[in-house]
Design a protein around this motif. Structure first.
Motif, PDB file in Angstrom:
ATOM      1  N   UNK A 196       0.816  -1.210   0.000  1.00 20.88           N
ATOM      2  CA  UNK A 196       0.000   0.000   0.000  1.00 20.88           C
ATOM      3  C   UNK A 196       0.854   1.267   0.000  1.00 20.88           C
ATOM      4  N   UNK A 197       2.175   1.091   0.043  1.00 19.13           N
ATOM      5  CA  UNK A 197       3.136   2.182  -0.107  1.00 19.13           C
ATOM      6  C   UNK A 197       3.943   1.871  -1.367  1.00 19.13           C
ATOM      7  N   UNK A 198       3.590   2.402  -2.524  1.00 20.95           N
ATOM      8  CA  UNK A 198       4.221   1.995  -3.786  1.00 20.95           C
ATOM      9  C   UNK A 198       5.739   2.117  -3.788  1.00 20.95           C
ATOM     10  N   UNK A 199       6.270   3.167  -3.151  1.00 23.00           N
ATOM     11  CA  UNK A 199       7.722   3.340  -3.141  1.00 23.00           C
ATOM     12  C   UNK A 199       8.401   2.302  -2.251  1.00 23.00           C
ATOM     13  N   UNK A 200       7.687   1.795  -1.226  1.00 20.43           N
ATOM     14  CA  UNK A 200       8.213   0.721  -0.388  1.00 20.43           C
ATOM     15  C   UNK A 200       8.248  -0.583  -1.176  1.00 20.43           C
ATOM     16  N   UNK A 201       7.168  -0.849  -1.889  1.00 18.54           N
ATOM     17  CA  UNK A 201       7.083  -2.081  -2.675  1.00 18.54           C
ATOM     18  C   UNK A 201       8.218  -2.143  -3.691  1.00 18.54           C
ATOM     19  N   UNK A 202       8.495  -1.005  -4.320  1.00 14.53           N
ATOM     20  CA  UNK A 202       9.568  -0.947  -5.311  1.00 14.53           C
ATOM     21  C   UNK A 202      10.929  -1.167  -4.659  1.00 14.53           C
ATOM     22  N   UNK A 203      11.177  -0.478  -3.550  1.00 15.50           N
ATOM     23  CA  UNK A 203      12.471  -0.589  -2.873  1.00 15.50           C
ATOM     24  C   UNK A 203      12.679  -1.965  -2.250  1.00 15.50           C
ATOM     25  N   UNK A 204      11.593  -2.602  -1.798  1.00 16.36           N
ATOM     26  CA  UNK A 204      11.707  -3.865  -1.064  1.00 16.36           C
ATOM     27  C   UNK A 204      12.241  -5.009  -1.922  1.00 16.36           C
ATOM     28  N   UNK A 228      14.378  -0.311   2.143  1.00 15.90           N
ATOM     29  CA  UNK A 228      13.452   0.787   2.438  1.00 15.90           C
ATOM     30  C   UNK A 228      14.061   1.729   3.460  1.00 15.90           C
ATOM     31  N   UNK A 229      14.625   1.167   4.544  1.00 15.46           N
ATOM     32  CA  UNK A 229      15.244   2.012   5.562  1.00 15.46           C
ATOM     33  C   UNK A 229      16.438   2.775   4.988  1.00 15.46           C
TER      34      UNK A 229
END
Length: 293
Positions: free
Chosen positions: A236-244, A262-263
């Protein structure tokens, strides 16, 4: 049997548009027995007793549905937030975005009352807008008073069911009135004592605006994550999904895990700190949620 779409639900009646006609329908008792509640936006099969009255016989499969507001088959959510009065809140916007993403609805961020901002406030709002655009969200800066930005909004409405959602008092009804002046929707000024608007919209109704249908919905002061699990939140956080994709561990929750991409992106400023802070708060909220039996 004729088919149509529910435009409005009020006092046990469902107003179904079929072709150019609107038929006032009731739901059959079988819906109550099967715990099915027809919703605004539903595609239905109905039986017309006469030209103006009938009964809903079947609710077709939904592509999505929301509980608050109660509406189905939404194509996009216009998340309306004011720049000031009440102040722009990234925490509340992020909460709305999570719920919209979880329901597979396309979000469009609309920031209103730009005409009321001073230079410092305008600079800050533009900074936030750029950060959300970098994530991949569309952001429009508007004013219902001056009609600035409204022309950019019309193409987003064409051929879609859109839900207007946001905190009370941010100007959803004012924005709809500016888009379609003949609506004359009731609006209330912000209470100076409470710092928030009154709930001026009492029911959900689909209204034709431009070449699309728009739902003006009751304002919200809080939204709970009743269905979302902590494992869902990353998506639900698109930038997290990409970075993960670059996290060391599959299923990384981006909390205490080592070598978390992400961190790392938060630390180097690629992901805004306030997005990560809200993510952690939402995880804790989900963990603290009382179990349902």
């Amino acid at each position: 049997m004729p088919e149509g779409k529910i435009l409005k639900a009020l006092s046990g009646f469902y107003y179904v548009i079929s072709g150019s006609e609107i038929v006032q329908c009731r739901g059959r008792g079988v819906f109550r027995k099967n715990k099915i509640t027809p919703l605004v936006g539903d595609e239905v099969v109905f039986q017309a007793e006469n030209e103006f009255e009938g009964y809903i016989l079947e609710v077709k499969e939904r592509k999505n549905e929301l509980v608050r507001p109660p509406i189905a088959n939404v194509d996009q959510a216009l998340l309306v937030f004011s720049a000031v009065e009440p102040s722009f809140s990234t925490a509340l916007l992020n909460r709305f975005l999570v719920l919209v993403e979880y329901n597979n609805i396309q979000p469009l961020i609309v920031i209103t009352k730009m005409d009321l901002t001073n230079d410092k406030e305008k600079l800050q709002i533009n900074k936030y807008a750029d950060e959300y655009r970098t994530i991949g969200y569309e952001v429009l800066l508007t004013s219902s008073e001056t009609e600035a930005g409204l022309e950019e909004l019309y193409p987003h409405l064409d051929g879609r069911i859109s839900v207007f959602a946001g905190q009370s008092g941010v100007g959803k009804s004012s924005l709809l009135n500016a888009l379609k002046p003949d609506l004359d929707l009731k609006t209330d000024i912000i209470s100076s004592h409470l710092g928030r608007g009154k709930h001026t919209t009492r029911h959900v109704e689909l209204i034709k605006v431009a070449n699309g249908l728009v739902a003006d919905t009751p304002g919200f002061s809080s939204l709970e994550f009743t269905e979302i699990e902590q494992e869902d939140l990353n998506y639900c956080f698109p930038e997290f999904e990409l970075a993960s994709e670059n996290c060391k561990f599959r299923g990384c929750l981006h909390l205490a895990e080592p070598k978390c991409a992400v961190k790392s992106e938060v630390e180097n400023g690629t992901i805004p700190e306030y997005r990560y802070s809200d993510y952690k708060d939402f995880i804790q909220e989900i963990r603290d949620r009382k179990p349902r039996y």
